[in-house]
Design a protein around this motif. Structure first.
Motif, PDB file in Angstrom:
ATOM      1  N   HIS A  56      -7.911  -5.115 -10.656  1.00  8.18           N
ATOM      2  CA  HIS A  56      -7.301  -4.202 -11.219  1.00  8.18           C
ATOM      3  C   HIS A  56      -7.149  -4.744 -13.126  1.00  8.18           C
ATOM      4  O   HIS A  56      -7.771  -6.057 -13.076  1.00  8.18           O
ATOM      5  N   ASP A  82      -7.763   1.658 -15.465  1.00  6.05           N
ATOM      6  CA  ASP A  82      -6.985   0.381 -16.034  1.00  6.05           C
ATOM      7  C   ASP A  82      -7.640  -0.235 -17.046  1.00  6.05           C
ATOM      8  O   ASP A  82      -7.369  -1.364 -17.432  1.00  6.05           O
ATOM      9  N   PRO A 117      -4.000   2.421  -5.124  1.00  6.34           N
ATOM     10  CA  PRO A 117      -3.030   2.342  -6.447  1.00  6.34           C
ATOM     11  C   PRO A 117      -1.575   2.130  -5.925  1.00  6.34           C
ATOM     12  O   PRO A 117      -1.175   2.208  -4.886  1.00  6.34           O
ATOM     13  N   THR A 120      -0.942  -0.823 -10.051  1.00  5.58           N
ATOM     14  CA  THR A 120      -1.705  -0.104 -11.111  1.00  5.58           C
ATOM     15  C   THR A 120      -2.154   1.130 -10.438  1.00  5.58           C
ATOM     16  O   THR A 120      -2.590   1.276  -9.539  1.00  5.58           O
ATOM     17  N   SER A 123      -5.877   0.038  -9.147  1.00  6.67           N
ATOM     18  CA  SER A 123      -6.131  -0.873  -8.183  1.00  6.67           C
ATOM     19  C   SER A 123      -6.880  -0.627  -7.216  1.00  6.67           C
ATOM     20  O   SER A 123      -7.098   0.195  -6.579  1.00  6.67           O
TER      21      SER A 123
END
Length: 199
Positions: A56, A82, A117, A120, A123
């Protein structure tokens, strides 16, 4: 798989990983420490950095990315969502998304990528050769925070439920972004977050 564990120094204490392929190529996962830490070790091993894989985009997982990419030309993989939301997501718009089929092959190694996710929006967890690199999604006995910008308890719940059901053996090593290592079997048995007991 030749796996080297490196811990970024205080105040980050991020678990980062250097993988060496049989062809002498280096793969760094979540390089948060001083770039020279990785470059020195690669030189000692006679290897060249070719890939940077990010679980992430938080600052404590990407601190060395820009300099490593600049010095080595290594390919950077990160989910684009991200890279665009400072201050928790400090990366410039470099790198590329993971393959749509969820498989990234580097020399003899095959990485399976799952979108997870919750901590974040971008992720991911990465699996290769009996090891699950879980970033800040799954910790030993816990899970990542969901109260930071971009976090979502509902998405984390779905991601953890998916991880619990992965067709991976219990002896799969779980190497999170912080603190202690574990196994997937141990987490399936005892991690209340993976068991859904916090919802």
């Amino acid at each position: 798989m030749n796996l080297i564990h490196i811990t970024a120094s205080a105040p980050l204490f991020t678990n980062t990983f250097l993988i060496l392929t049989q062809a002498g190529h280096g793969i760094v996962i979540d390089p948060a420490a001083d770039p020279e830490v990785y470059l020195r070790r690669l030189k000692q091993e006679g290897a060249q950095l070719t890939h940077i894989l990010l679980t992430h985009g938080h600052y404590d997982h990407v601190g060395a990315v820009v300099e490593l990419e600049k010095q080595t030309g290594a390919a950077v993989y990160v989910e684009p969502v991200d890279t665009a939301k400072p201050p928790m997501f400090p990366l410039p718009r470099i790198g590329k998304a993971y393959p749509e089929d969820g498989i990234l092959r580097i020399d003899e190694l095959e990485f399976r990528i799952w979108h997870t996710p919750g901590h974040t929006p971008g992720s991911v967890c990465l699996y290769c050769d009996g090891v699950l690199f879980s970033g800040d999604t799954l910790f030993a006995g816990s899970c990542g925070r969901v109260d930071l910008p971009g976090g979502s308890a509902a998405e984390m719940r779905r991601s953890l439920s998916m991880l619990a059901k992965l067709p991976l053996p219990g002896e799969t090593k779980v190497m999170p972004g912080h603190e202690y290592f574990s196994t997937l079997g141990e987490e399936r048995r005892q991690n209340p977050y993976l068991l859904g007991e916090w919802y």
